[in-house]
Design an enzyme around this catalytic site. Structure first.
Site: not given
Length: 177
Positions: A37, A120
């Site tokens: 995620h 990220h």
């Protein structure tokens, strides 16, 4: 108290491409693909009232959908690397969504986020991995890139306190326009 954070889910095809980056790094604890995620805002271990306030105020966000893609790999930790991650290419709409969430969480009384937002997906957490091993890994795989994928919602995740995070549960989802 729930441990909460907001984030963007990763489509299965993109998650599979990220998953193919596993291996070849001594001391790495690889993240399971179902836990990939992009964290937008960590809320932390908060009481039920703050959790309900957060879930409610997030519904006020009215931002357009947008596309994202991954553009390279990097690590956090410098000389003592602690994780390897896939970098999200710069996207103004993503930064605006994160800024709005930060503003709203402060409004309901949560402490400001102290870390700079670096979008990220964490691929591996590192323990006793040398910076040379990380450099070798990144030089071999660092040019990783994906095709753009649509982001049509963000979610409120909960997690249990555990080593390496996860499993993550979607508590609420919020559509983008």
């Amino acid at each position: 108290m729930p441990r909460l954070f907001t984030g963007i889910e990763i489509p299965s095809g993109v998650a599979e491409a990220l998953n193919m980056l596993r291996g070849g790094l001594p001391g790495a604890r690889w993240i399971d693909r179902e836990n990939y995620h992009i964290t937008l805002r960590f809320l932390g271990d908060i009481d039920d009232r703050a959790a309900n306030d957060a879930a409610s105020i997030l519904a006020d966000i009215r931002k357009p959908a947008f596309d994202l893609h991954f553009d390279g790999l990097a690590s956090f930790g410098g000389r003592k690397p602690r994780s390897v991650y896939a970098q999200v290419a710069a996207e103004p709409a993503l930064a605006e969504l994160q800024d709005e969430q930060e503003r709203l969480m402060r409004r309901i009384g949560l402490e400001p986020e102290t870390r700079k937002f670096t979008p990220h997906v964490t691929l591996a957490r590192l323990r006793s991995t040398s910076s040379l091993d990380v450099a070798d890994y990144l030089s071999a795989r660092g040019f990783f890139r994906t095709a753009p994928f649509p982001v049509t919602r963000f979610v409120l995740f909960s997690s249990r306190a555990s080593t390496g995070g996860g499993p993550y549960v979607v508590e609420e989802s919020y559509p983008l326009l």
